[in-house]
Design a protein around this motif. Sequence first.
Motif, PDB file in Angstrom:
ATOM      1  N   ARG A 108       0.839  -1.199   0.000  1.00 36.81           N
ATOM      2  CA  ARG A 108       0.000   0.000   0.000  1.00 36.81           C
ATOM      3  C   ARG A 108       0.873   1.247   0.000  1.00 36.81           C
ATOM      4  N   TRP A 110       0.577   5.627  -0.212  1.00 36.76           N
ATOM      5  CA  TRP A 110      -0.241   6.840  -0.182  1.00 36.76           C
ATOM      6  C   TRP A 110       0.583   7.967  -0.780  1.00 36.76           C
ATOM      7  N   GLN A 112       0.774  12.156  -1.972  1.00 44.59           N
ATOM      8  CA  GLN A 112       0.220  13.509  -1.879  1.00 44.59           C
ATOM      9  C   GLN A 112       1.210  14.484  -2.501  1.00 44.59           C
ATOM     10  N   ASP A 135      -4.169  13.654  -3.586  1.00 42.79           N
ATOM     11  CA  ASP A 135      -4.208  12.858  -2.357  1.00 42.79           C
ATOM     12  C   ASP A 135      -4.918  11.539  -2.663  1.00 42.79           C
ATOM     13  N   TRP A 136      -4.157  10.429  -2.670  1.00 46.58           N
ATOM     14  CA  TRP A 136      -4.751   9.151  -3.043  1.00 46.58           C
ATOM     15  C   TRP A 136      -3.913   8.003  -2.505  1.00 46.58           C
ATOM     16  N   GLU A 137      -4.503   6.804  -2.542  1.00 45.28           N
ATOM     17  CA  GLU A 137      -3.812   5.606  -2.076  1.00 45.28           C
ATOM     18  C   GLU A 137      -3.990   4.479  -3.083  1.00 45.28           C
ATOM     19  N   ARG A 191      -9.427   4.306   4.968  1.00 46.39           N
ATOM     20  CA  ARG A 191      -8.395   3.631   4.195  1.00 46.39           C
ATOM     21  C   ARG A 191      -6.993   4.081   4.580  1.00 46.39           C
ATOM     22  N   ILE A 192      -6.849   5.312   5.057  1.00 41.47           N
ATOM     23  CA  ILE A 192      -5.501   5.848   5.292  1.00 41.47           C
ATOM     24  C   ILE A 192      -5.205   6.065   6.776  1.00 41.47           C
ATOM     25  N   VAL A 195      -1.606   5.812   7.537  1.00 42.46           N
ATOM     26  CA  VAL A 195      -0.771   6.976   7.247  1.00 42.46           C
ATOM     27  C   VAL A 195      -0.744   7.919   8.440  1.00 42.46           C
TER      28      VAL A 195
END
Length: 208
Positions: A108, A110, A112, A135-137, A191-192, A195
């Motif tokens: 995984r 992430w 940005q 901003d995504w994963e 989901r994050i 992070v």
Amino acid sequence: MRYLALLMLCLLSFAARAETASGTATLLDLQGKVEYRAGATTAWQGAAQNQKLTPGQSIRTGKNARAALLLSDRTQIRMNENTVIDIIAVGSAPRSTGQSKFRQMAGRAWVQSKTPPKSLEWQTPTAIAGIRGTDWEMAVAEDGKSTLSVFSGQIAFGNEQGQLNVAADEQAVAEQGKAPVKLTVRNLKDRIQWVSAYRMAPWRFVAL
């Protein structure tokens, strides 16, 4: 001989500009076992804090390990445990026209960007994401199944079977031999959590 010398000088100048145009990825905030390798046929070896990684190299995290990359164009990448990423190309600066390309083989990640990247391509075993979001994963399973979660912006996500646009607060999945499809999600921010669990401020390293 004079023309030959001039030609050699031009070639060296071109090579120098090409090298300068290629950016780097600075490895930050290592936690646990983090390794890198110079090429697909070379052995993995321990990575170090503030190490510069260049196109052609790969980075991976072990069990319970995490790491962050800060690119020359200020894009930030955070890797969760058991994640493998190949660095294909890195833009040289925030205003660079060069394209950054990465290949995520597992785990995984992430991503940005402080300012939306002009050109970022993110590859997985089952899809390619053209990044227009900030901003995504991306999560890649052992069978190559790729799950994209977008928290802001918009991303073109597709493969040979089809393509779709994934907007903020949307999620899509791509599997081998199938066109990507969107999923219904209730709380995408969950989901994050991994992070925010080790939130850092990599922008302080920009001067480096």
